[in-house]
Design a protein around this motif. Structure first.
Motif, PDB file in Angstrom:
ATOM      1  N   VAL A 169       0.840  -1.198   0.000  1.00 37.35           N
ATOM      2  CA  VAL A 169       0.000   0.000   0.000  1.00 37.35           C
ATOM      3  C   VAL A 169       0.875   1.247   0.000  1.00 37.35           C
ATOM      4  O   VAL A 169       2.060   1.197   0.337  1.00 37.35           O
ATOM      5  N   ALA A 170       0.262   2.352  -0.378  1.00 35.74           N
ATOM      6  CA  ALA A 170       0.895   3.669  -0.322  1.00 35.74           C
ATOM      7  C   ALA A 170       0.064   4.564   0.580  1.00 35.74           C
ATOM      8  O   ALA A 170      -1.169   4.462   0.619  1.00 35.74           O
ATOM      9  N   VAL A 171       0.744   5.449   1.316  1.00 36.46           N
ATOM     10  CA  VAL A 171       0.087   6.457   2.144  1.00 36.46           C
ATOM     11  C   VAL A 171       0.163   7.782   1.410  1.00 36.46           C
ATOM     12  O   VAL A 171       1.250   8.220   1.014  1.00 36.46           O
ATOM     13  N   VAL A 172      -0.977   8.423   1.196  1.00 36.94           N
ATOM     14  CA  VAL A 172      -1.014   9.715   0.500  1.00 36.94           C
ATOM     15  C   VAL A 172      -1.661  10.751   1.405  1.00 36.94           C
ATOM     16  O   VAL A 172      -2.540  10.433   2.213  1.00 36.94           O
ATOM     17  N   ALA A 173      -1.199  11.971   1.282  1.00 39.92           N
ATOM     18  CA  ALA A 173      -1.736  13.082   2.061  1.00 39.92           C
ATOM     19  C   ALA A 173      -2.133  14.187   1.083  1.00 39.92           C
ATOM     20  O   ALA A 173      -1.278  14.756   0.402  1.00 39.92           O
ATOM     21  N   GLU A 174      -3.405  14.480   1.026  1.00 43.64           N
ATOM     22  CA  GLU A 174      -3.922  15.487   0.098  1.00 43.64           C
ATOM     23  C   GLU A 174      -4.199  16.792   0.826  1.00 43.64           C
ATOM     24  O   GLU A 174      -4.780  16.800   1.915  1.00 43.64           O
ATOM     25  N   THR A 175      -3.763  17.881   0.233  1.00 43.30           N
ATOM     26  CA  THR A 175      -4.159  19.223   0.667  1.00 43.30           C
ATOM     27  C   THR A 175      -5.045  19.817  -0.413  1.00 43.30           C
ATOM     28  O   THR A 175      -5.339  19.169  -1.420  1.00 43.30           O
ATOM     29  N   ASP A 176      -5.456  21.054  -0.242  1.00 46.30           N
ATOM     30  CA  ASP A 176      -6.305  21.692  -1.245  1.00 46.30           C
ATOM     31  C   ASP A 176      -5.554  21.945  -2.548  1.00 46.30           C
ATOM     32  O   ASP A 176      -6.184  22.137  -3.601  1.00 46.30           O
ATOM     33  N   THR A 177      -4.235  21.916  -2.501  1.00 47.46           N
ATOM     34  CA  THR A 177      -3.449  22.275  -3.687  1.00 47.46           C
ATOM     35  C   THR A 177      -2.587  21.155  -4.243  1.00 47.46           C
ATOM     36  O   THR A 177      -2.084  21.270  -5.359  1.00 47.46           O
ATOM     37  N   ALA A 178      -2.379  20.060  -3.485  1.00 48.55           N
ATOM     38  CA  ALA A 178      -1.448  19.036  -3.953  1.00 48.55           C
ATOM     39  C   ALA A 178      -1.723  17.704  -3.268  1.00 48.55           C
ATOM     40  O   ALA A 178      -2.367  17.642  -2.215  1.00 48.55           O
TER      41      ALA A 178
ATOM     42  N   HIS B 222       0.493  14.525  -1.766  1.00 49.99           N
ATOM     43  CA  HIS B 222       1.846  14.208  -1.317  1.00 49.99           C
ATOM     44  C   HIS B 222       1.944  12.711  -1.040  1.00 49.99           C
ATOM     45  O   HIS B 222       1.121  12.160  -0.299  1.00 49.99           O
ATOM     46  N   ARG B 223       2.933  12.050  -1.608  1.00 50.24           N
ATOM     47  CA  ARG B 223       3.191  10.640  -1.288  1.00 50.24           C
ATOM     48  C   ARG B 223       4.031  10.612  -0.006  1.00 50.24           C
ATOM     49  O   ARG B 223       5.167  11.113   0.033  1.00 50.24           O
ATOM     50  N   ALA B 224       3.465  10.039   1.030  1.00 52.08           N
ATOM     51  CA  ALA B 224       4.196   9.916   2.297  1.00 52.08           C
ATOM     52  C   ALA B 224       4.965   8.601   2.314  1.00 52.08           C
ATOM     53  O   ALA B 224       4.609   7.640   1.626  1.00 52.08           O
ATOM     54  N   THR B 225       6.022   8.571   3.101  1.00 45.35           N
ATOM     55  CA  THR B 225       6.721   7.310   3.335  1.00 45.35           C
ATOM     56  C   THR B 225       5.811   6.352   4.082  1.00 45.35           C
ATOM     57  O   THR B 225       5.765   5.158   3.782  1.00 45.35           O
TER      58      THR B 225
END
Length: 326
Positions: free
Chosen positions: A268-277, A279-282
């Motif tokens: 699996v991958a952990v992703v963090a979304e903001t209003d503008t981008a 981000h692929r987290a470790t």
């Protein structure tokens, strides 16, 4: 032989983790990391006993870390922990030696210590990542085992409940470092009263359990029991934020596995979304905590551009390219 850590030992520390490390002892729940007060930075002894030996040991060369670590061996006083006779072993069940790492010793052989005594200041060790807080690494050996060798510590269990916290993946960045971002949620419902951890999705019986480990940047993690014993069997799957996360596997955990179970992470991958981008987290750093500063901790081993105050939506996605650091 297996060693059972009493609640009285664990509650002296604000946090603990059995699985949040790339090293084999943590893969098999044969060591626990204990997190004292970070401001004082004192490596507090978890048990009473007599110092047998202190020695300097090599550790991985990291730019953020000291050049060497330290090993403290304590002859554990009777009655500090409980043991059973599972597995091989011929020593007296009370004849245990504690192995403590990541503390620069201010004690000497022959010194007597009691729980809570300072053994010395904690060090930034190359054995753990830069996003990891200073902590005391604890494992146990029988006195007739090889005490200095890295492998061979006894399986552990924790005699304390860890309540799972349900979380929808949203939060605001409360604190950042070069390799992490700490969110303000989920919040601890009763700081200093009990341990909590990020909880799995509820299963068919509407039960959730707390997660432990490096999700999924280390090869495996674990689940920790709450008020009820774990009912998970080998091969059972757990999910988190709506995505299958891992599978329970047989391990060296003590007892019948009702207190904690090892997980093999799914890809699996952990992703963090903001209003503008996006981000692929470790990954996510998982642990059991009783302090008020609890919140989801996102790991970015190559850095990030999140800032305090950013609103984040965290998701878990199946991936053909999972990040594995160990």
């Amino acid at each position: 032989m297996a060693v059972h850590l009493p609640a009285s030992l664990l509650r002296r520390y604000r946090r603990f983790s059995l699985y949040n490390s790339p090293y084999p002892a943590h893969d098999r729940a044969c060591a626990v990391d204990l997190y004292p007060d970070p401001v004082a930075n004192e490596g507090r002894s978890p048990v009473a006993g007599t110092v047998i030996e202190t020695r300097t040991v090599r550790c991985p060369d990291r730019p953020y870390a000291v050049n060497h670590d330290h090993l403290i061996l304590l002859d554990v006083a009777d009655g500090q922990v409980e043991t059973d006779r599972r597995g091989p072993g011929t020593g007296d069940s009370d004849d245990l030696v504690a192995r403590i790492l990541h503390v620069d010793p201010r004690v000497e052989p022959g010194d007597e210590v009691v729980p809570g005594d300072s053994l010395g200041p904690m060090v930034r060790s190359g054995f753990f990542g830069p996003w990891v807080d200073n902590h005391v690494h604890l494992g146990f050996r029988r006195a007739d085992q090889h005490l200095q060798r890295a492998g061979g510590s006894l399986p552990l269990s924790v005699d304390v409940s860890v309540d799972p916290l349900r979380w929808d993946g949203t939060g605001t960045v409360a604190e950042v470092g070069d390799t992490y971002a700490l969110l303000d949620s989920p919040t601890h419902p009763a700081p200093c009263e009990r341990f909590v951890g990020l909880g799995t999705d509820a299963d068919e019986s509407r039960r959730s359990v707390a997660l432990d480990g490096g999700l999924a940047h280390y090869s495996g993690g674990g689940v920790l029991a709450g008020a009820e014993p774990l009912h998970h069997r080998d091969g059972d799957s757990v999910s988190f934020l709506g995505t299958p996360l891992g599978t329970c596997v047989a391990g060296e955990q003590s007892g019948d596995g009702t207190g904690h179970r090892h997980l093999d992470w799914a890809d699996v991958a952990v992703v963090a979304e903001t209003d503008t981008a996006t981000h692929r987290a470790t990954g996510i750093s998982l642990f059991a905590a009783q302090d008020a500063d609890f919140g989801a901790k996102l790991v970015f081993h190559r850095g990030h551009d999140l800032s305090a105050g950013d609103t984040v939506r965290v998701g878990i996605q199946p991936s053909d390219d999972p990040i594995r650091l160990g």
